[in-house]
Design a protein around this motif. Structure first.
Motif, PDB file in Angstrom:
ATOM      1  N   ILE A  28      -1.327   4.259  -1.140  1.00  0.00           N
ATOM      2  CA  ILE A  28      -0.536   3.328  -0.339  1.00  0.00           C
ATOM      3  C   ILE A  28       0.909   3.493  -0.787  1.00  0.00           C
ATOM      4  O   ILE A  28       1.237   3.223  -1.947  1.00  0.00           O
ATOM      5  CB  ILE A  28      -0.976   1.860  -0.543  1.00  0.00           C
ATOM      6  N   VAL A  54      -1.365   6.080   3.293  1.00  0.00           N
ATOM      7  CA  VAL A  54      -1.024   5.004   4.212  1.00  0.00           C
ATOM      8  C   VAL A  54       0.411   4.572   3.953  1.00  0.00           C
ATOM      9  O   VAL A  54       0.797   4.352   2.791  1.00  0.00           O
ATOM     10  CB  VAL A  54      -1.968   3.797   4.031  1.00  0.00           C
ATOM     11  N   ALA A  99       2.695   1.724   3.867  1.00  0.00           N
ATOM     12  CA  ALA A  99       2.509   0.278   3.812  1.00  0.00           C
ATOM     13  C   ALA A  99       3.374  -0.450   4.831  1.00  0.00           C
ATOM     14  O   ALA A  99       3.048  -1.568   5.228  1.00  0.00           O
ATOM     15  CB  ALA A  99       2.826  -0.234   2.399  1.00  0.00           C
ATOM     16  N   PRO A 108       1.164   0.688   8.748  1.00  0.00           N
ATOM     17  CA  PRO A 108      -0.229   1.151   8.649  1.00  0.00           C
ATOM     18  C   PRO A 108      -0.811   1.425  10.028  1.00  0.00           C
ATOM     19  O   PRO A 108      -0.419   0.813  11.025  1.00  0.00           O
ATOM     20  CB  PRO A 108      -0.938  -0.023   7.967  1.00  0.00           C
ATOM     21  N   GLU A 125      -4.060   1.320  12.355  1.00  0.00           N
ATOM     22  CA  GLU A 125      -5.352   0.639  12.437  1.00  0.00           C
ATOM     23  C   GLU A 125      -6.494   1.656  12.478  1.00  0.00           C
ATOM     24  O   GLU A 125      -6.477   2.602  13.253  1.00  0.00           O
ATOM     25  CB  GLU A 125      -5.393  -0.238  13.693  1.00  0.00           C
ATOM     26  N   MET A 148     -12.775   4.453   2.672  1.00  0.00           N
ATOM     27  CA  MET A 148     -11.938   3.573   1.848  1.00  0.00           C
ATOM     28  C   MET A 148     -12.686   3.210   0.572  1.00  0.00           C
ATOM     29  O   MET A 148     -13.676   2.471   0.589  1.00  0.00           O
ATOM     30  CB  MET A 148     -11.592   2.312   2.636  1.00  0.00           C
ATOM     31  N   ASP A 179       2.936  -3.988   0.422  1.00  0.00           N
ATOM     32  CA  ASP A 179       1.840  -4.679   1.099  1.00  0.00           C
ATOM     33  C   ASP A 179       0.529  -3.932   0.844  1.00  0.00           C
ATOM     34  O   ASP A 179       0.372  -2.782   1.274  1.00  0.00           O
ATOM     35  CB  ASP A 179       2.132  -4.753   2.594  1.00  0.00           C
ATOM     36  N   SER A 210      -2.506  -5.232   1.720  1.00  0.00           N
ATOM     37  CA  SER A 210      -3.549  -5.879   2.513  1.00  0.00           C
ATOM     38  C   SER A 210      -4.515  -4.877   3.130  1.00  0.00           C
ATOM     39  O   SER A 210      -5.663  -5.214   3.420  1.00  0.00           O
ATOM     40  CB  SER A 210      -2.914  -6.742   3.613  1.00  0.00           C
ATOM     41  N   SER A 211      -4.073  -3.641   3.347  1.00  0.00           N
ATOM     42  CA  SER A 211      -4.938  -2.652   3.980  1.00  0.00           C
ATOM     43  C   SER A 211      -6.116  -2.256   3.095  1.00  0.00           C
ATOM     44  O   SER A 211      -7.095  -1.696   3.582  1.00  0.00           O
ATOM     45  CB  SER A 211      -4.130  -1.407   4.356  1.00  0.00           C
TER      46      SER A 211
END
Length: 510
Positions: free
Chosen positions: A416, A436, A438, A441, A443, A451, A472, A474-475
């Motif tokens: 990330i 990714v 951040a 991102p 979807e 993952m 971030d 969150s992903s």
């Protein structure tokens, strides 16, 4: 013998003493070989520099992980071509550089082919093809950091070839080529749309050529163009804000004035952009042809009128954009599809004034060679002398050393990264690891079953790892991993003075 035959013989006699000029006078194939060698050298120069990416290269590296109908503010054609190369030869600096210069070579080749439709002399086609070197957008700028712009330049040259072929021969192949060019151009850059509109108006103004617009084969143009554009058009319908926000943002200055002041400023920037785009070309032609150049300004025929009207309508379209949007600045890059015909227009004006332009090829060859050599210097020079001048490029960033340091701590399953440039460079340094961004991102990427930990999170932070990480995560929150304490990594720039460093913060989630 007719005028063209006499002109060709005279040209051959005058060009023969110059070996390179004589070779290039052979037409499109020798000129393409000459330019191909130049672009191979361009690739070699880029590969000699550090294994770090410019902003556009980083974007292509990151987006090459997935196929989408749209990627953001820019249409997807270049991304699709880039992804195809990466799929075949893998992610590397070479695979990121090769598509750009191949498209650039095609741009020159299509332009020369378009010129040949108007004037069949091999030396004229070569002269027109090589004259593109006098446009900084075709010589200097691609050596720096362009991707989508190169694609739209290629599409523009292909469009000119299809248009001229249709006007000269009116065969079905010409209509298909025009449709192909329109489709590619529209999914290369949105400003391409004004080019077919300007061509439509210019052709309509010629009584004889007007019949080409009523030919049933023009349906082939529409069908081919629509088929190419449709996938992105369907995506665009639901993502219009995402697609236009970046473009509009680049055209509107912060704290810009309103009303007439804004319009005056924007029109001023348009004038400056036109000068930046074509001033060098006009100056070179004026110096080379002197009085003949001034005399040619009053000469012309239906072909010069066509090109002049196309360029004028294209610029008029830009003025309308200025009047009806909040635009405050126009750069020369926005004018590429409309002003690309300029060198051919000048050559045709000279020809119609009775000047055999091919006889001047020997005089132009040193100019072409100097432009080629000079354009190779700035990026490499700025990168290699960064420590002396203090003017660093993104290529000076020590990402290969960063990767070595991180690999010593473990191999991530996912990365990330905060920001496009950092994410793209991580993708290059860790080719088998999903990366990714951040800040943007995608979807569904990586796929849920892919993952897993450990996850490497990395960001640029000036060497300060204290406090909450500015990224971030969150992903990857669903993985339930535990974050390690944040760390700092500082490494000196390549070819730097030892003091300038790239400062990163990072942590592992395991």
């Amino acid at each position: 013998m007719n005028r063209e035959s006499v002109g060709a013989v005279r040209s051959e006699e005058l060009i023969k003493p110059g070996r390179l000029a004589g070779f290039l006078a052979g037409g499109l194939r020798p000129a393409a070989l000459f330019l191909g060698a130049y672009f191979l050298l361009s690739i070699a120069v880029r590969l000699m520099l550090p294994n770090a990416l410019t902003l556009d290269e980083a974007e292509q590296a990151l987006f090459s992980q997935y196929w989408l109908a749209g990627y953001g503010p820019q249409p997807p054609f270049y991304n699709w071509v880039q992804n195809a190369f990466v799929s075949v030869i893998g992610i590397s600096l070479f695979s990121l550089t090769l598509p750009k210069f191949l498209m650039l070579l095609l741009c020159y080749l299509f332009f020369g082919t378009a010129a040949r439709e108007i004037d069949a002399r091999p030396a004229f086609a070569a002269m027109a093809m090589l004259s593109l070197l006098t446009l900084p957008q075709l010589s200097y700028m691609p050596q720096q950091d362009l991707t989508h712009t190169v694609a739209v330049l290629m599409a523009t040259s292909l469009f000119l070839y299809g248009l001229f072929r249709t006007l000269v021969r009116a065969d079905w192949q010409g209509y298909v080529i025009v449709g192909l060019a329109i489709g590619i151009g529209m999914i290369s850059k949105y400003n391409f749309g004004l080019l077919p509109a300007s061509a439509l108006i210019a052709v309509f103004c010629d009584r004889e050529w007007r019949a080409r617009l009523l030919d049933p084969r023009i349906l082939l143009t529409a069908i081919v163009g629509l088929v190419i554009v449709l996938p992105h058009a369907l995506w665009l319908r639901d993502n219009l804000d995402l697609a236009t926000s970046g473009t509009i943002g680049k055209m509107v200055e912060a704290n810009a004035p309103h009303g007439i002041v804004r319009i005056v400023r924007a029109l001023g920037s348009l004038v400056l952009a036109c000068i930046a785009f074509g001033a060098l070309t006009v100056a070179i032609f004026a110096i080379a042809f002197k009085r003949e150049f001034m005399r040619s300004l009053k000469a012309g025929d239906r072909w010069t009128r066509l090109l002049a009207l196309m360029m004028a309508v294209g610029l008029l379209g830009v003025i309308l954009v200025i009047l009806f949007t909040g635009t405050t600045k126009i750069t020369e890059r926005w004018l590429d599809p409309y002003l690309l015909p300029l060198p051919l227009y000048l050559l045709l004006k000279l020809e119609r004034a009775g000047v055999d332009t091919t006889s001047h090829l020997r005089r132009f060859v040193p100019v072409f060679v100097v432009i080629m050599l000079v354009t190779l210097v700035p990026l490499a020079g700025k990168t290699l002398t960064g420590g002396l001048t203090g003017g660093y490029t993104r290529i000076n960033y020590p990402f290969a050393s960063v990767a070595e340091a991180l690999k010593a701590e473990g191999r991530p399953a996912v990365i990330i990264a905060a920001g496009m440039n950092l994410a793209g460079n991580m993708r290059l340094q860790f080719p088998d690891v999903p990366v990714v961004n951040a800040e943007q991102p995608i979807e569904g990427f990586p796929a849920p079953d892919a993952m897993k930990g450990p996850v490497l999170a990395i960001w640029t932070d000036g060497g300060r790892a204290a406090g909450s990480p500015p990224i971030d995560l969150s992903s990857v929150a669903a993985l339930g991993l535990t974050a390690s304490p944040a760390k700092s990594l500082s490494l000196p720039y390549y070819y730097g003075d030892g003091k300038m460093q790239l400062n990163l913060g990072y942590l592992w989630l395991r």
